[in-house]
Enzyme design. Structure first.
Site, PDB file in Angstrom:
ATOM      1  N   HIS A 271      78.579 -25.382  21.055  1.00 47.69           N
ATOM      2  CA  HIS A 271      78.596 -25.934  22.415  1.00 47.69           C
ATOM      3  C   HIS A 271      79.001 -24.845  23.420  1.00 47.69           C
ATOM      4  O   HIS A 271      78.290 -24.597  24.410  1.00 47.69           O
ATOM      5  CB  HIS A 271      79.588 -27.104  22.464  1.00 47.69           C
ATOM      6  N   GLU A 272      80.120 -24.181  23.159  1.00 46.76           N
ATOM      7  CA  GLU A 272      80.587 -23.147  24.098  1.00 46.76           C
ATOM      8  C   GLU A 272      79.601 -21.984  24.156  1.00 46.76           C
ATOM      9  O   GLU A 272      79.406 -21.368  25.206  1.00 46.76           O
ATOM     10  CB  GLU A 272      81.990 -22.660  23.715  1.00 46.76           C
ATOM     11  N   HIS A 275      77.039 -22.632  26.709  1.00 43.70           N
ATOM     12  CA  HIS A 275      77.515 -22.253  28.046  1.00 43.70           C
ATOM     13  C   HIS A 275      77.444 -20.734  28.211  1.00 43.70           C
ATOM     14  O   HIS A 275      77.032 -20.213  29.248  1.00 43.70           O
ATOM     15  CB  HIS A 275      78.973 -22.696  28.236  1.00 43.70           C
ATOM     16  N   GLU A 301      76.140 -28.008  31.504  1.00 43.07           N
ATOM     17  CA  GLU A 301      76.309 -28.867  30.336  1.00 43.07           C
ATOM     18  C   GLU A 301      74.987 -29.084  29.600  1.00 43.07           C
ATOM     19  O   GLU A 301      74.969 -29.278  28.389  1.00 43.07           O
ATOM     20  CB  GLU A 301      76.941 -30.198  30.778  1.00 43.07           C
TER      21      GLU A 301
HETATM   22 ZN    ZN Z   1      80.664 -28.214  27.967  1.00 41.29          ZN
END
Ligand code: ZN
Length: 513
Positions: A271-272, A275, A301
């Site tokens: 997830h990170e 980003h 996101e």
């Molecule tokens: Zn996030």
């Protein structure tokens, strides 16, 4: 271009560069605080942040800045003027930054800072004791200040729009309500079908002892393979995973590992990394201007969710990555089949806590918060009504009632921090991600087999081309429109969820007899 115009643009660029530097120095201080700083550093760090924020505010709101922006207003809006697309956008965004800073009197900013820092303390205590009244008074004060902020910032339809606009430029409540309503009805329908499925997956394969060092090795391999550049970034440990950018050449990720649950560290890190890949992909030419940041929180996101869920929790991803994972954990994964593993990382179960929610139920948690905070800012409900309202909506959307307020209305820190209008960006991220994913698959009809062969560069290349490089040049709706040919719509997310989970749970396709 006249000499004056050229000088003005140069001055604006220089100001924007300086402000971006100050902002990123602040980011570095925060990163350090979360990863390295000894506990007794807290008061000094808080003072350093305040000094830095003060300097940035002074620079941005100086009278000369207003004069500069006024002189540039006309050339920026006239299609005949010699300004480039980037220069026009720079004037537009600098004006937004300026107005947001100039419209809020220092006293309000100070009151909000104090109310939220005290609010976080009482929220922690209230949460620990599971007693809403402990926090209610502080929250009332914060809501009053946020309503005042909304009035000063200005809006057309509802004060909530003024706050939403801070995180998702150009998106309004009027546009969101039908999007979320459609998604909610369809999600509740899907959940009903999943409940009746004969095959109920279990996640026991993930809940075994997994050595941290080996988990870390695997996570680094995954991140490198999907394209995260460790020459332009790093990965460290922290209590809460996050990503922070000091520029496209220095993007810092953190992860938190769980010794007895493989999915926590792994999917948190993917997830990170989503980003981080976005931040590494912003055009270096924009980087040291206010355009050198993400288009919005929702777009940010969408990148993390796309890598975490659409790719990281997919069958093709694990066709590629299960063999090396099995090499690291031969005992835990002995005789575990691919299909079983993929089902384990995709268990759907309505639950009370947002941050533990699965891909399907997650959006219901967000829509519930959106429904509540919007009415709170509009003055339709009062702080004292929140626990009852929360529990009623939980029952309606997820079929569960929290046993206490800790697992209910007190679970998130956002309201204590004054972050109203922030929650919807999580679900917008999922909506954007599904739409981008669909467009990407149109471009590469054989995407699944190519991902199964480890060709993740295909995805990254497409995202770089259509999203990353633009930074804040376009607002989210325009960016999505350009990338996919359509304004944001929830239909792709609904379709994706139905297809993916229908197949994982062995349901007949919708509409089949
Ligand atoms: Zn996030």
């Amino acid at each position: 271009m006249t000499a004056t115009l050229r000088d003005d643009l140069a001055a604006l660029r220089a100001l924007s560069a300086e402000l971006m530097d100050l902002e990123r120095i602040g980011e570095l201080l925060s990163w350090d605080q979360e990863t390295m700083m000894p506990p007794h550093g807290t008061p000094y760090r808080a003072a350093q942040r305040t000094t830095l924020d003060g300097l940035a505010h002074q620079r941005l709101t100086a009278p000369a800045v207003k004069e500069l922006l006024d002189r540039l207003a006309w050339p920026a809006s006239d299609p005949q003027s010699p300004l480039s697309e980037v220069e026009r956008a720079l004037v537009r965004e600098m004006r937004r930054d300026y107005e947001r800073a100039a419209k809020l009197p220092e006293a309000l900013v100070r009151d909000l800072a104090r109310a939220t820092s005290e609010g976080v303390e009482t929220w922690r205590r209230a949460r620990q004791q599971a007693r809403w009244p402990v926090f209610a008074g502080d929250l009332e004060r914060i809501v009053a200040l946020k309503r005042r902020e909304a009035e000063l910032l200005g809006y057309t339809d509802t004060p909530y729009d003024a706050l939403l606009d801070l995180y998702e430029p150009g998106v309004t409540t009027r546009a969101l309500v039908p999007l979320f309503e459609h998604l909610r009805t369809e999600t509740v329908r899907l959940l009903d079908r999943l409940k009746q499925a004969r095959e109920q997956p279990d996640r026991s394969v993930l809940e075994q002892p997994y050595d941290s060092r080996l988990q870390w090795t695997f996570i680094e391999t995954v991140l490198r393979t999907i394209g995260f550049n460790f020459e332009a970034g790093r990965l460290d440990r922290s209590t809460h995973p996050f990503a922070t950018s000091l520029g496209p050449g220095d993007v810092r990720l953190t992860a938190r590992l769980h010794e007895r649950d493989l999915s926590v560290g792994l999917f948190g890190a993917i997830h990170e990394a989503g980003h981080g890949l976005y931040e590494q992909g912003i055009d270096p030419e924009l980087a040291r201007t206010t355009l050198g940041r993400a288009a919005s929180l929702g777009i940010h996101e969408s990148q993390s969710r796309l890598w975490e869920n659409f790719i990281g929790r997919s069958l093709p991803f694990w066709q590629y990555f299960l063999p090396p994972l099995r090499d690291l954990f031969p005992i835990q994964l002995y005789e575990r089949r691919l299909a079983e593993f993929v089902r384990a990382i995709n268990v759907v179960r309505p639950s009370l806590i947002r941050v533990e929610a699965d891909e399907v139920t997650y959006n219901l948690h967000i829509i519930l918060r959106f429904d509540i905070e919007r009415r709170l800012i509009e003055g339709q409900v009062q702080v004292r009504d929140l626990p009852d309202l929360w529990n009623a909506l939980m029952q309606e959307y997820l079929g569960l009632v929290p046993p206490n307020d800790r697992d209910g209305v007190l679970q998130d820190i956002h309201w204590a921090l004054g972050l109203f209008g922030y929650f919807p960006t999580y679900t917008l991220g999922n909506i954007y991600a599904a739409q981008l994913w669909t467009a990407l698959r149109r471009t590469y009809p054989d995407l699944d087999s190519r991902l199964a062969a480890g060709e993740f560069g295909l995805v990254l290349g497409w995202l770089r081309e259509h999203i990353h490089r633009y930074g804040r040049l376009y607002w989210p709706v325009e960016l999505i429109q350009r990338a996919t040919g359509e304004a944001p719509t929830p239909v792709y997310l609904v379709r994706y969820l139905n297809e993916k989970f229908g197949s994982l749970y062995g349901l007949a396709p919708v509409g089949a007899a």
